[in-house]
Scaffold this motif. Structure first.
Motif, PDB file in Angstrom:
ATOM      1  N   MET A   1      -3.693   6.173  -1.284  1.00 23.96           N
ATOM      2  CA  MET A   1      -3.037   4.926  -0.984  1.00 23.96           C
ATOM      3  C   MET A   1      -1.818   4.776  -1.900  1.00 23.96           C
ATOM      4  SD  MET A   1      -4.465   1.055  -1.249  1.00 23.96           S
ATOM      5  CE  MET A   1      -4.750   0.723   0.458  1.00 23.96           C
ATOM      6  N   THR A   2      -0.720   4.375  -1.345  1.00 23.46           N
ATOM      7  CA  THR A   2       0.515   4.168  -2.100  1.00 23.46           C
ATOM      8  C   THR A   2       0.507   2.780  -2.730  1.00 23.46           C
ATOM      9  OG1 THR A   2       1.727   5.616  -0.615  1.00 23.46           O
ATOM     10  CG2 THR A   2       3.022   4.082  -1.922  1.00 23.46           C
ATOM     11  N   THR A   3       0.927   2.715  -3.987  1.00 20.86           N
ATOM     12  CA  THR A   3       1.004   1.426  -4.667  1.00 20.86           C
ATOM     13  C   THR A   3       2.399   0.832  -4.509  1.00 20.86           C
ATOM     14  OG1 THR A   3       1.733   2.383  -6.755  1.00 20.86           O
ATOM     15  CG2 THR A   3      -0.661   2.211  -6.400  1.00 20.86           C
ATOM     16  N   VAL A   4       2.519  -0.460  -4.791  1.00 21.09           N
ATOM     17  CA  VAL A   4       3.817  -1.131  -4.744  1.00 21.09           C
ATOM     18  C   VAL A   4       4.751  -0.490  -5.769  1.00 21.09           C
ATOM     19  CG1 VAL A   4       5.008  -3.304  -5.190  1.00 21.09           C
ATOM     20  CG2 VAL A   4       2.886  -3.283  -3.884  1.00 21.09           C
ATOM     21  N   ALA A   5       4.228  -0.181  -6.950  1.00 19.79           N
ATOM     22  CA  ALA A   5       5.051   0.448  -7.988  1.00 19.79           C
ATOM     23  C   ALA A   5       5.592   1.790  -7.509  1.00 19.79           C
ATOM     24  CB  ALA A   5       4.244   0.622  -9.270  1.00 19.79           C
ATOM     25  N   ALA A   6       4.759   2.563  -6.809  1.00 23.78           N
ATOM     26  CA  ALA A   6       5.211   3.859  -6.289  1.00 23.78           C
ATOM     27  C   ALA A   6       6.297   3.675  -5.228  1.00 23.78           C
ATOM     28  CB  ALA A   6       4.032   4.646  -5.720  1.00 23.78           C
ATOM     29  N   LEU A   7       6.142   2.668  -4.371  1.00 25.50           N
ATOM     30  CA  LEU A   7       7.170   2.384  -3.366  1.00 25.50           C
ATOM     31  C   LEU A   7       8.487   1.985  -4.025  1.00 25.50           C
ATOM     32  CD1 LEU A   7       5.139   0.394  -0.684  1.00 25.50           C
ATOM     33  CD2 LEU A   7       6.134   2.671  -0.434  1.00 25.50           C
ATOM     34  N   CYS A   8       8.414   1.174  -5.064  1.00 25.27           N
ATOM     35  CA  CYS A   8       9.624   0.748  -5.775  1.00 25.27           C
ATOM     36  C   CYS A   8      10.303   1.938  -6.447  1.00 25.27           C
ATOM     37  CB  CYS A   8       9.296  -0.330  -6.799  1.00 25.27           C
ATOM     38  SG  CYS A   8       8.860  -1.914  -6.040  1.00 25.27           S
ATOM     39  N   TYR A  97      10.749  -6.223  -9.125  1.00 29.81           N
ATOM     40  CA  TYR A  97      10.450  -7.530  -8.545  1.00 29.81           C
ATOM     41  C   TYR A  97      11.345  -7.783  -7.322  1.00 29.81           C
ATOM     42  CZ  TYR A  97       9.953 -12.560  -8.031  1.00 29.81           C
ATOM     43  OH  TYR A  97       9.740 -13.812  -7.520  1.00 29.81           O
ATOM     44  N   ALA A  98      12.643  -7.503  -7.448  1.00 29.74           N
ATOM     45  CA  ALA A  98      13.568  -7.708  -6.325  1.00 29.74           C
ATOM     46  C   ALA A  98      13.243  -6.761  -5.176  1.00 29.74           C
ATOM     47  CB  ALA A  98      15.013  -7.516  -6.778  1.00 29.74           C
ATOM     48  N   LEU A  99      12.980  -5.487  -5.494  1.00 29.79           N
ATOM     49  CA  LEU A  99      12.624  -4.521  -4.448  1.00 29.79           C
ATOM     50  C   LEU A  99      11.381  -4.982  -3.696  1.00 29.79           C
ATOM     51  CD1 LEU A  99      13.185  -1.106  -6.254  1.00 29.79           C
ATOM     52  CD2 LEU A  99      14.477  -1.981  -4.309  1.00 29.79           C
ATOM     53  N   PHE A 100      10.346  -5.378  -4.450  1.00 27.98           N
ATOM     54  CA  PHE A 100       9.105  -5.806  -3.824  1.00 27.98           C
ATOM     55  C   PHE A 100       9.309  -7.067  -2.985  1.00 27.98           C
ATOM     56  CE2 PHE A 100       4.895  -8.002  -4.187  1.00 27.98           C
ATOM     57  CZ  PHE A 100       4.232  -7.187  -3.285  1.00 27.98           C
ATOM     58  N   SER A 101      10.081  -8.011  -3.490  1.00 24.81           N
ATOM     59  CA  SER A 101      10.354  -9.240  -2.737  1.00 24.81           C
ATOM     60  C   SER A 101      11.042  -8.938  -1.418  1.00 24.81           C
ATOM     61  CB  SER A 101      11.207 -10.196  -3.566  1.00 24.81           C
ATOM     62  OG  SER A 101      10.503 -10.634  -4.694  1.00 24.81           O
ATOM     63  N   HIS A 102      12.027  -8.033  -1.459  1.00 23.91           N
ATOM     64  CA  HIS A 102      12.740  -7.670  -0.222  1.00 23.91           C
ATOM     65  C   HIS A 102      11.837  -6.897   0.728  1.00 23.91           C
ATOM     66  CE1 HIS A 102      16.535  -9.363  -1.361  1.00 23.91           C
ATOM     67  NE2 HIS A 102      16.539  -8.689  -2.495  1.00 23.91           N
ATOM     68  N   MET A 103      10.962  -6.049   0.193  1.00 23.30           N
ATOM     69  CA  MET A 103      10.005  -5.344   1.054  1.00 23.30           C
ATOM     70  C   MET A 103       9.092  -6.339   1.755  1.00 23.30           C
ATOM     71  SD  MET A 103       8.749  -2.082  -1.143  1.00 23.30           S
ATOM     72  CE  MET A 103       9.917  -1.052  -2.010  1.00 23.30           C
ATOM     73  N   GLN A 104       8.620  -7.351   1.026  1.00 25.87           N
ATOM     74  CA  GLN A 104       7.775  -8.381   1.629  1.00 25.87           C
ATOM     75  C   GLN A 104       8.513  -9.104   2.750  1.00 25.87           C
ATOM     76  OE1 GLN A 104       6.696 -10.582  -1.966  1.00 25.87           O
ATOM     77  NE2 GLN A 104       4.558 -10.183  -1.475  1.00 25.87           N
ATOM     78  N   ASP A 105       9.771  -9.446   2.502  1.00 27.87           N
ATOM     79  CA  ASP A 105      10.566 -10.131   3.524  1.00 27.87           C
ATOM     80  C   ASP A 105      10.712  -9.271   4.773  1.00 27.87           C
ATOM     81  OD1 ASP A 105      10.849 -12.251   1.774  1.00 27.87           O
ATOM     82  OD2 ASP A 105      12.909 -11.728   1.188  1.00 27.87           O
ATOM     83  N   GLU A 106      11.005  -7.995   4.579  1.00 30.38           N
ATOM     84  CA  GLU A 106      11.181  -7.092   5.726  1.00 30.38           C
ATOM     85  C   GLU A 106       9.880  -6.921   6.501  1.00 30.38           C
ATOM     86  OE1 GLU A 106      14.015  -5.853   7.040  1.00 30.38           O
ATOM     87  OE2 GLU A 106      14.950  -7.135   5.544  1.00 30.38           O
ATOM     88  N   LEU A 107       8.771  -6.782   5.788  1.00 28.88           N
ATOM     89  CA  LEU A 107       7.481  -6.647   6.467  1.00 28.88           C
ATOM     90  C   LEU A 107       7.150  -7.911   7.250  1.00 28.88           C
ATOM     91  CD1 LEU A 107       5.428  -4.771   3.750  1.00 28.88           C
ATOM     92  CD2 LEU A 107       6.207  -3.869   5.947  1.00 28.88           C
ATOM     93  N   ALA A 108       7.473  -9.057   6.692  1.00 30.60           N
ATOM     94  CA  ALA A 108       7.232 -10.309   7.409  1.00 30.60           C
ATOM     95  C   ALA A 108       8.077 -10.367   8.680  1.00 30.60           C
ATOM     96  CB  ALA A 108       7.537 -11.506   6.514  1.00 30.60           C
ATOM     97  N   ASP A 109       9.316  -9.879   8.606  1.00 28.00           N
ATOM     98  CA  ASP A 109      10.186  -9.872   9.784  1.00 28.00           C
ATOM     99  C   ASP A 109       9.667  -8.922  10.863  1.00 28.00           C
ATOM    100  OD1 ASP A 109      11.870 -11.692   8.618  1.00 28.00           O
ATOM    101  OD2 ASP A 109      13.399 -10.217   8.055  1.00 28.00           O
TER     102      ASP A 109
END
Length: 122
Positions: A1-8, A97-109
């Protein structure tokens, strides 16, 4: 499983290639206040600099040796529990933090929404 830190980390690598942030590590668990201690020489950390530790952005208000006083929770990031050995990014180009926030926004879209249907005139 990929972590948020790994994605960032992967996103940062794709965006910036070989350009790297200045790094350090915590040498002790931060106090509940606004003081952290870094493991290496802190000459690259100056008053007014921003540091990111475990998805938390902080602004440096004082430096004495390897002890750094900070204003925590900058730009909407929340204070977190941070263990010894955690990576410290100094003046990061883009924060996790900014990368993760933008990823959350994109996933929500991208989330599924029922298509709307408006019947036309017959």
């Amino acid at each position: 499983m990929t972590t948020v830190a790994a994605l960032c980390t992967k996103a940062r690598s794709l965006m910036f290639g070989t350009q790297r942030d200045s790094l350090n590590f915590l040498s002790a668990d931060p106090t509940t206040g606004n003081t952290i201690t870094v493991a290496n020489d802190a000459t690259n950390i100056t008053v007014g600099a921003y540091i990111e530790v475990a998805f938390e952005l902080m602004r440096v208000t004082a430096v004495s040796g390897t002890t750094i006083t900070v204003h925590r929770g900058m730009e909407g990031a929340t204070n977190t529990t941070i263990p010894t050995g955690t990576l410290v990014r100094v003046n990061p180009i883009v924060t996790d933090y900014a990368l993760f926030s933008h990823m959350q926004d994109e996933l929500a879209d991208l989330s599924f929404q029922e298509p709307s249907f408006t019947p036309g005139p017959d």
